[in-house]
Scaffold this motif. Structure first.
Motif, PDB file in Angstrom:
ATOM      1  N   GLU A   1      81.353-121.642 -17.727  1.00 57.64           N
ATOM      2  CA  GLU A   1      79.950-121.389 -17.360  1.00 57.64           C
ATOM      3  C   GLU A   1      79.473-122.423 -16.341  1.00 57.64           C
ATOM      4  O   GLU A   1      78.792-122.090 -15.387  1.00 57.64           O
TER       5      GLU A   1
ATOM      6  N   SER B   1      80.916-121.700 -12.942  1.00 57.07           N
ATOM      7  CA  SER B   1      80.279-120.537 -12.306  1.00 57.07           C
ATOM      8  C   SER B   1      78.897-120.889 -11.778  1.00 57.07           C
ATOM      9  O   SER B   1      78.523-120.519 -10.663  1.00 57.07           O
ATOM     10  N   GLU B   2      78.141-121.602 -12.606  1.00 55.57           N
ATOM     11  CA  GLU B   2      76.787-121.992 -12.217  1.00 55.57           C
ATOM     12  C   GLU B   2      76.839-122.853 -10.951  1.00 55.57           C
ATOM     13  O   GLU B   2      76.048-122.654 -10.021  1.00 55.57           O
TER      14      GLU B   2
ATOM     15  N   MET C   1      77.465-120.760  -7.913  1.00 54.11           N
ATOM     16  CA  MET C   1      76.307-119.959  -7.528  1.00 54.11           C
ATOM     17  C   MET C   1      75.266-120.842  -6.826  1.00 54.11           C
ATOM     18  O   MET C   1      74.725-120.476  -5.790  1.00 54.11           O
TER      19      MET C   1
ATOM     20  N   VAL D   1      80.078-115.241  -7.171  1.00 53.16           N
ATOM     21  CA  VAL D   1      80.914-115.751  -8.267  1.00 53.16           C
ATOM     22  C   VAL D   1      81.230-114.629  -9.246  1.00 53.16           C
ATOM     23  O   VAL D   1      80.361-113.801  -9.547  1.00 53.16           O
ATOM     24  N   LYS D   2      82.431-114.604  -9.746  1.00 52.03           N
ATOM     25  CA  LYS D   2      82.730-113.747 -10.891  1.00 52.03           C
ATOM     26  C   LYS D   2      83.558-114.519 -11.906  1.00 52.03           C
ATOM     27  O   LYS D   2      84.379-115.359 -11.537  1.00 52.03           O
ATOM     28  N   LYS D   3      83.328-114.193 -13.155  1.00 58.15           N
ATOM     29  CA  LYS D   3      84.007-114.905 -14.232  1.00 58.15           C
ATOM     30  C   LYS D   3      84.399-113.873 -15.284  1.00 58.15           C
ATOM     31  O   LYS D   3      83.624-112.972 -15.589  1.00 58.15           O
TER      32      LYS D   3
END
Ligand SMILES: Cc1ncc(C[n+]2csc(CCOP(=O)(O)OP(=O)(O)O)c2C)c(N)n1
Ligand code: SF4
Ligand code: SF4
Lengths: 584, 193
Positions: B23, B26-27, B30, B36-38
């Motif tokens: 997380e 990803s944050e 962004m 972004v993809k997770k």
């Protein structure tokens, strides 16, 4: 505003923005987090239902009196909810109704790999399939518009990789046109007796034709022309893998996978040299495209089993695979019950008693794994009891005694009660163990009608399992402490001997329950080195806090990790040398 | 911004905090202005099973899954799991791995043994490998539970993202009372050669 959301979070947000008033579900991976997120919006009444059929019926009730409702479930949940779904297709809606079904290609966390798109065709309702979190939000909003415009429930299908993947989402506002509920009687539409239903069936068929036509101009069914040598029809997560693996290919991305926009498909087919369908699981799009006479390649190159990945798509199209590092074979790392899990002692006992265990679905299904190895069947939620009844009907008397059904509290309330009623009614002489750990643990600890709280965290009635079983007519109902191995052995073996239905209820909670006053860990135990003879008896319960140290002593010795141990005391009951004691 | 998508694979054992680390990554991406993809499978994450999370960022990301053999960085929380998933890494990819062994069930009960020399075997296959003593560095930072943040710091050093975005993401995702320790742990990880 921009946020990174999972597909499930985005669906919850979409429902909020669409003015949904009621959200109802039964948990199931990968759908569970949708309702765990609708509770963030006070405007939505969110609740866990006892099962998926009830969840859908709650949604239908709200829709019929005019409100927008959301119902969510995993793919196999739709099997349970299929009965209301098929006739809801005939009645149509009043307030928009969206049913989210979350498929699980690759069976990351399921008992089968069914393709729920077939339900859309079978029940004759439109189905949307988003391809990322932004689409999850937008398609949810759109689904409500379609639902009300075409007077139909709408299925929104996700897969694990959509529900559990996160991507960037632009949030919108809640619509200010929230529909108010009021009683409006309309029996011709809502009372499905043959006379009314015959009329509605015609409406349903016309609706499907209309949707197929209108689908050709819906922006969610989108043609992307690139190189015309290859044209691919695809939807959902497969679209992403196709763009990754075949960046030059032309694509028809379907946002609505049922009914199909055949004219649009024909148009696209005419523009490309070779047409393919890339879809996970069944040849759902492919067969329909072939049926209208358009030549297309699909399952000839793509497996029906498992999920797609960019690599698998590349391989299907004969593209070179990436160089990969290969590694030697390693011990697996399957999941295990937690240290101190209340299920462990019961399965140890069933193993010792050589029971034939008619199993069910929950954390306790891990009782199948060695060293407990005490589950012989597992088919679907609630099946354990009915299957036990069936086995007892035909087994010879000495084998009959061995039949024990095990079922969790949530599963018992989901669809086990009916099985138990049937067992009593038809004089099935098996033993049923209700593993009441006070929670729906497997899917991440959701409250249920036996746990005393609701999804919104309000105190609620907690079903009294003992009284319930007695009311059904079970004469022998006993409650045991599953952490006491002597008690487990005595009570379970006595009840197995009894030529009548009996129910045993366990009364210790899941160790992961956070709510005050339910689970309390005991003091961690330790292995006293001098007393441990290396007999390995404590290893028979497979507690992850106990590690075998082969290099310790002559034969090796056990060791307990004090940080993992929950002090349940089960291992010490197995040690004949009193080597396992409270840590000092 | 180039079209190149950067791929990170996080692997370890359920309960180790892999999902939170993913997380934060990803944050950060962004905040730095990327798509972004997770993707991860977390159904069994709490029961000690093996856990894999894919994080991808760039100008435009399609599949949320890192294509086999295209991982730029393998971010490992446990040695055997890191070795298991090396196939996701591209040849010459980077490994940042916690120097920690967690015995799987068959090893716990003495049926199998934990494979020997995992760290060495990883280094043999992937020369660009940083072995991090997450536990001890975290204790040095003030709390053994900040081991993941030490690793995160080490990973951050290997990505071309401004430091301020990392800090902003950590501040957003980590509880207030643990923030100081985590920021310190992050810097210790960033300082590792
Ligand atoms: C029809 C259906 N709905 C939902 C699920 C997902 N699911 C599997 S087990 C389970 C609940 C288990 O709870 P419980 O019976 O209390 O056992 P526990 O995990 O707490 O031991 C759920 C919701 C499913 N497999 N099938
Ligand atoms: S989550 Fe609860 S029920 Fe499930 S294995 Fe752990 S202790 Fe047992
Ligand atoms: S007391 Fe024994 S069985 Fe129970 S959690 Fe601790 S080590 Fe495991």
């Amino acid at each position: 505003m921009k946020e990174i959301l999972s597909g499930n979070e985005a669906i919850a947000r979409g429902a909020y923005e669409a003015g949904v008033k009621v959200a109802c579900a039964y948990p199931g991976t990968p759908s569970t987090e949708i309702l765990e997120n609708t509770i963030r919006y006070r405007e939505i009444d969110s609740s866990w239902a006892t099962n998926e059929k009830v969840a859908l019926e709650v949604g239908i009730g709200a829709s019929f009196v005019g409100a927008r409702s959301l119902v969510t479930m995993k793919h196999v949940g739709v099997n349970v909810a299929a009965d209301p779904l098929f006739t809801l297709s005939y009645t149509g809606v009043n307030g928009g109704l969206v049913l989210v079904c979350a498929d699980d290609p690759e069976l990351h966390s399921s008992q089968n790999e069914q393709d729920s798109r077939n339900y859309a065709k079978f029940a004759k309702v439109p189905m949307l399939e988003p391809g990322d979190s932004q689409e999850c939000l937008e398609f949810t909003r759109l689904a409500y518009e379609i639902s009300e415009k075409y007077d139909t429930p709408v299925l929104l299908r996700t897969t694990t990789r959509i529900s559990h993947s996160k991507s960037v989402v632009n949030l919108g506002e809640r619509t200010d046109l929230v529909r108010e509920a009021k009683i409006e009687k309309n029996p011709a539409k809502f009372v499905m007796l043959p006379g009314n239903a015959r009329v509605r069936h015609v409406v349903v068929e016309e609706r499907t034709v209309q949707l197929s036509k209108d689908g050709c101009s819906m922006p969610i069914n989108r043609v992307e022309m690139r190189d015309t040598k290859i044209g691919v029809i695809t939807a959902g997560i497969s679209y992403q893998h196709v763009r990754e693996a075949l960046p030059e290919a032309s694509v028809l991305k379907l946002g609505m996978v049922h009914p199909l926009p055949f004219d649009l498909i024909r148009e696209f087919a005419a523009k490309v040299e070779k047409l393919y369908v890339v879809e996970e699981l069944d040849p759902f799009i492919e067969e329909q495209v072939k049926a209208v006479g358009i030549p297309v390649i699909g399952k000839e190159i793509i497996s029906i089993c498992g999920e797609l990945t960019p690599g698998r798509v590349r391989k299907a199209f004969g593209l070179p695979e990436n160089a990969q590092t290969t590694v030697e074979k390693l011990p697996g790392r399957p999941p295990n019950m937690c240290p101190g899990c209340p299920h462990r002692g019961v399965f140890y006992t069933l193993n010792q008693l050589k029971a034939y265990v008619s199993g069910d679905i929950g954390c306790y299904t891990l009782g199948f794994m060695p060293p407990l190895s005490a589950m012989d069947t597992c088919v679907c939620m609630g099946a354990s009891i009915g299957m036990a009844t069936g086995a007892v009907k035909v087994l010879p008397p000495e084998e009959r005694k061995k039949v024990v059904a095990v079922i969790g509290d949530s599963t018992f309330l989901h669809t086990g009660i009916n099985g138990l009623m049937d067992m009593v009614y038809n004089k099935g002489a098996a033993t049923v163990i209700i593993l009441d750990n006070r929670i729906t643990a497997m899917t991440g600890r959701q409250e249920n009608p036996g746990s005393g709280h609701t999804l919104m965290n309000d105190p609620a009635n907690a079903v009294d399992f003992e009284l319930l079983c007695k009311a059904i007519g079970v004469k022998n109902v006993r409650t045991i402490n599953p952490l006491d191995l002597d008690e487990c052995r005595t009570v379970i073996s006595e009840e197995m001997e009894r030529p009548e239905t009996s129910v045993i209820i366990t009364d210790k909670p899941c160790v992961l329950i956070k709510r005050e006053g339910i689970f309390k860990a005991g003091a961690p135990l330790q292995v006293v080195d001098e007393s441990c003879t290396g007999c390995r008896a404590c290893l028979k319960i497979g507690c992850p806090a106990i590690e075998w140290i082969p290099s310790s002593g002559k034969k090796g010795k056990a060791h307990i990790d004090p940080l993992l141990c929950n002090g349940c005391d089960v291992c010490s009951q197995l040690c004949k040398f009193s080597a396992i004691q409270e840590a000092k | 911004m180039s079209d190149k998508v950067t791929n990170i694979v996080l692997v370890g054992v359920g309960g180790q905090g892999i999902l939170l680390a993913a997380e934060i990554l990803s944050e950060t991406f962004m905040l730095a202005g990327f798509d972004v993809k997770k993707s991860e499978i977390h159904g069994m994450s709490q029961r000690g099973g093996s856990v894999v999370s894919h994080v991808r960022y760039g100008k435009e990301v399609f599949s949320p899954m890192v294509p086999e053999g295209e991982g730029d960085i393998l971010f490992g929380f446990e040695l055997m799991e890191s070795y298991r998933y090396l196939s996701l890494l591209k040849p010459g990819g980077t490994v940042v791995v916690n120097d920690l062994c967690i015995a799987p069930p068959a090893v716990l009960v003495g049926q199998e043994t934990y494979p020997a020399d995992m760290a060495l075997k990883i280094q043999e296959l992937c020369p660009d490998c940083l072995l991090v003593d997450g536990q001890n560095l975290a204790i040095e930072a003030g709390n053994a539970r900040a081991a993941n943040t030490v690793l995160l710091g080490a990973v951050s050093k290997r990505l071309d993202i401004e430091e301020k975005y990392w800090i902003e993401a950590i501040e957003k995702m980590v509880p207030k009372k643990a923030l100081d320790v985590n920021l310190k742990a992050f810097q210790m990880g960033r300082g590792l050669k």
